[in-house]
Design a protein around this motif. Structure first.
Motif, PDB file in Angstrom:
ATOM      1  N   GLY A  98      20.428  14.064  24.951  1.00 29.44           N
ATOM      2  CA  GLY A  98      20.225  12.638  25.446  1.00 29.44           C
ATOM      3  C   GLY A  98      20.897  11.598  24.530  1.00 29.44           C
ATOM      4  O   GLY A  98      21.637  11.905  23.601  1.00 29.44           O
ATOM      5  N   SER A  99      20.847  10.145  24.985  1.00 28.17           N
ATOM      6  CA  SER A  99      21.496   9.359  24.314  1.00 28.17           C
ATOM      7  C   SER A  99      20.478   8.660  23.270  1.00 28.17           C
ATOM      8  O   SER A  99      20.572   7.529  22.658  1.00 28.17           O
ATOM      9  N   GLN A 100      19.591   9.224  22.897  1.00 29.98           N
ATOM     10  CA  GLN A 100      18.470   8.934  21.972  1.00 29.98           C
ATOM     11  C   GLN A 100      18.576  10.023  20.601  1.00 29.98           C
ATOM     12  O   GLN A 100      19.309  10.919  20.576  1.00 29.98           O
ATOM     13  N   GLN A 101      18.072   9.458  19.454  1.00 36.07           N
ATOM     14  CA  GLN A 101      17.999  10.380  18.386  1.00 36.07           C
ATOM     15  C   GLN A 101      16.438  10.549  17.982  1.00 36.07           C
ATOM     16  O   GLN A 101      15.802   9.564  17.976  1.00 36.07           O
ATOM     17  N   ILE A 102      16.139  11.757  17.775  1.00 36.70           N
ATOM     18  CA  ILE A 102      14.847  12.061  17.536  1.00 36.70           C
ATOM     19  C   ILE A 102      14.439  12.752  16.121  1.00 36.70           C
ATOM     20  O   ILE A 102      15.121  13.647  15.840  1.00 36.70           O
ATOM     21  N   TYR A 103      13.589  12.319  15.607  1.00 37.23           N
ATOM     22  CA  TYR A 103      13.019  12.742  14.516  1.00 37.23           C
ATOM     23  C   TYR A 103      11.531  13.216  14.292  1.00 37.23           C
ATOM     24  O   TYR A 103      10.731  12.589  14.886  1.00 37.23           O
ATOM     25  N   GLN A 104      11.369  14.308  13.751  1.00 37.94           N
ATOM     26  CA  GLN A 104      10.221  14.884  13.822  1.00 37.94           C
ATOM     27  C   GLN A 104       9.606  15.347  12.462  1.00 37.94           C
ATOM     28  O   GLN A 104      10.447  15.870  11.478  1.00 37.94           O
ATOM     29  N   TYR A 105       8.296  14.915  12.088  1.00 34.06           N
ATOM     30  CA  TYR A 105       7.643  15.408  11.188  1.00 34.06           C
ATOM     31  C   TYR A 105       6.936  16.872  10.890  1.00 34.06           C
ATOM     32  O   TYR A 105       5.865  16.905  12.027  1.00 34.06           O
ATOM     33  N   PRO A 106       7.491  17.601  10.659  1.00 39.22           N
ATOM     34  CA  PRO A 106       7.121  19.080  11.052  1.00 39.22           C
ATOM     35  C   PRO A 106       5.698  19.330  10.827  1.00 39.22           C
ATOM     36  O   PRO A 106       5.334  20.198  11.708  1.00 39.22           O
ATOM     37  N   SER A 107       4.964  19.031   9.985  1.00 42.67           N
ATOM     38  CA  SER A 107       3.615  19.617   9.848  1.00 42.67           C
ATOM     39  C   SER A 107       2.753  18.854  10.864  1.00 42.67           C
ATOM     40  O   SER A 107       1.871  19.666  11.126  1.00 42.67           O
ATOM     41  N   SER A 108       3.064  17.506  11.230  1.00 42.10           N
ATOM     42  CA  SER A 108       2.144  17.097  12.226  1.00 42.10           C
ATOM     43  C   SER A 108       2.799  16.946  13.714  1.00 42.10           C
ATOM     44  O   SER A 108       2.083  16.740  14.625  1.00 42.10           O
ATOM     45  N   GLY A 109       3.928  17.193  13.815  1.00 37.99           N
ATOM     46  CA  GLY A 109       4.636  16.924  14.994  1.00 37.99           C
ATOM     47  C   GLY A 109       4.965  15.444  15.618  1.00 37.99           C
ATOM     48  O   GLY A 109       5.624  15.271  16.450  1.00 37.99           O
ATOM     49  N   THR A 110       4.515  14.737  14.643  1.00 41.05           N
ATOM     50  CA  THR A 110       4.917  13.108  14.745  1.00 41.05           C
ATOM     51  C   THR A 110       6.482  13.033  15.179  1.00 41.05           C
ATOM     52  O   THR A 110       7.424  13.335  14.314  1.00 41.05           O
ATOM     53  N   LEU A 111       6.492  12.233  16.213  1.00 43.72           N
ATOM     54  CA  LEU A 111       7.887  11.941  16.553  1.00 43.72           C
ATOM     55  C   LEU A 111       8.246  10.457  16.321  1.00 43.72           C
ATOM     56  O   LEU A 111       7.535   9.579  16.664  1.00 43.72           O
ATOM     57  N   VAL A 112       9.678  10.243  15.991  1.00 38.58           N
ATOM     58  CA  VAL A 112      10.308   8.861  16.015  1.00 38.58           C
ATOM     59  C   VAL A 112      11.349   8.949  16.674  1.00 38.58           C
ATOM     60  O   VAL A 112      12.338   9.979  16.616  1.00 38.58           O
ATOM     61  N   ILE A 113      11.409   8.296  17.903  1.00 41.72           N
ATOM     62  CA  ILE A 113      12.672   8.460  18.856  1.00 41.72           C
ATOM     63  C   ILE A 113      13.147   6.842  18.979  1.00 41.72           C
ATOM     64  O   ILE A 113      12.707   6.142  18.983  1.00 41.72           O
ATOM     65  N   LEU A 114      14.619   6.883  18.700  1.00 45.92           N
ATOM     66  CA  LEU A 114      15.399   5.813  18.698  1.00 45.92           C
ATOM     67  C   LEU A 114      16.590   6.065  19.431  1.00 45.92           C
ATOM     68  O   LEU A 114      17.243   7.151  19.657  1.00 45.92           O
ATOM     69  N   PRO A 115      17.350   4.732  19.881  1.00 48.19           N
ATOM     70  CA  PRO A 115      18.396   4.847  20.559  1.00 48.19           C
ATOM     71  C   PRO A 115      19.573   5.402  19.688  1.00 48.19           C
ATOM     72  O   PRO A 115      19.375   5.416  18.589  1.00 48.19           O
ATOM     73  N   ALA A 116      20.748   5.989  19.965  1.00 48.83           N
ATOM     74  CA  ALA A 116      21.705   6.379  19.469  1.00 48.83           C
ATOM     75  C   ALA A 116      22.358   5.413  18.725  1.00 48.83           C
ATOM     76  O   ALA A 116      23.569   4.801  19.024  1.00 48.83           O
ATOM     77  N   TYR A 117      21.817   4.869  17.731  1.00 44.88           N
ATOM     78  CA  TYR A 117      22.761   3.833  16.848  1.00 44.88           C
ATOM     79  C   TYR A 117      23.855   4.617  16.002  1.00 44.88           C
ATOM     80  O   TYR A 117      23.667   5.464  15.593  1.00 44.88           O
ATOM     81  N   ALA A 118      24.864   3.802  15.894  1.00 43.59           N
ATOM     82  CA  ALA A 118      26.110   4.169  14.942  1.00 43.59           C
ATOM     83  C   ALA A 118      25.490   3.902  13.617  1.00 43.59           C
ATOM     84  O   ALA A 118      24.510   3.078  13.336  1.00 43.59           O
ATOM     85  N   GLN A 119      25.854   4.615  12.433  1.00 39.66           N
ATOM     86  CA  GLN A 119      25.173   4.734  11.225  1.00 39.66           C
ATOM     87  C   GLN A 119      25.324   3.358  10.513  1.00 39.66           C
ATOM     88  O   GLN A 119      24.090   3.015   9.890  1.00 39.66           O
ATOM     89  N   GLN A 120      26.174   2.586  10.780  1.00 36.54           N
ATOM     90  CA  GLN A 120      26.426   1.194  10.139  1.00 36.54           C
ATOM     91  C   GLN A 120      25.904  -0.069  11.005  1.00 36.54           C
ATOM     92  O   GLN A 120      25.654  -1.004  10.683  1.00 36.54           O
ATOM     93  N   ALA A 121      25.332   0.562  12.200  1.00 41.01           N
ATOM     94  CA  ALA A 121      24.660  -0.517  13.181  1.00 41.01           C
ATOM     95  C   ALA A 121      23.367  -1.081  12.435  1.00 41.01           C
ATOM     96  O   ALA A 121      22.520  -0.231  11.699  1.00 41.01           O
ATOM     97  N   TYR A 122      22.972  -2.332  13.070  1.00 42.68           N
ATOM     98  CA  TYR A 122      21.792  -2.917  12.353  1.00 42.68           C
ATOM     99  C   TYR A 122      20.636  -2.556  13.389  1.00 42.68           C
ATOM    100  O   TYR A 122      20.892  -2.488  14.620  1.00 42.68           O
ATOM    101  N   VAL A 123      19.388  -2.223  13.072  1.00 48.09           N
ATOM    102  CA  VAL A 123      18.505  -1.736  13.939  1.00 48.09           C
ATOM    103  C   VAL A 123      17.863  -2.790  14.343  1.00 48.09           C
ATOM    104  O   VAL A 123      17.502  -4.024  13.567  1.00 48.09           O
TER     105      VAL A 123
END
Length: 83
Positions: A26-51
């Motif tokens: 998809g057009s999002q970026q997903i990060y997961q904390y393995p031990s708890s399954g906690t997710l952070v889902i963000l739009p597909a930012y360019a590396q130097q883009a401001y959040v």
């Protein structure tokens, strides 16, 4: 709490805490904390883009509510990166 934070800095914080990037088609970026399954889902930012502030608030809330970082540590991160 509004700060000029580049996506690369936020991503490095997530990796430092222990998140891993989850492959997605998809057009999002997903990060997961393995031990708890906690997710952070963000739009597909360019590396130097401001959040966008709304995304910083959302990430802060997810991290704090799941006990992955304390308020002072996250706010300190914002201060160090934005200065």
């Amino acid at each position: 709490m509004v700060r000029d934070i580049q996506f690369t800095d936020l991503e490095q914080l997530l990796f430092k805490i222990g998140f891993t990037k989850v492959p997605t088609t998809g057009s999002q970026q997903i990060y997961q904390y393995p031990s708890s399954g906690t997710l952070v889902i963000l739009p597909a930012y360019a590396q130097q883009a401001y959040v966008q502030p709304v995304h910083l608030v959302a990430v802060r809330r997810v991290l704090i509510e799941n006990g992955l970082i304390n308020t002072n540590s996250f706010d300190s991160f914002l201060g160090k990166v934005a200065s």
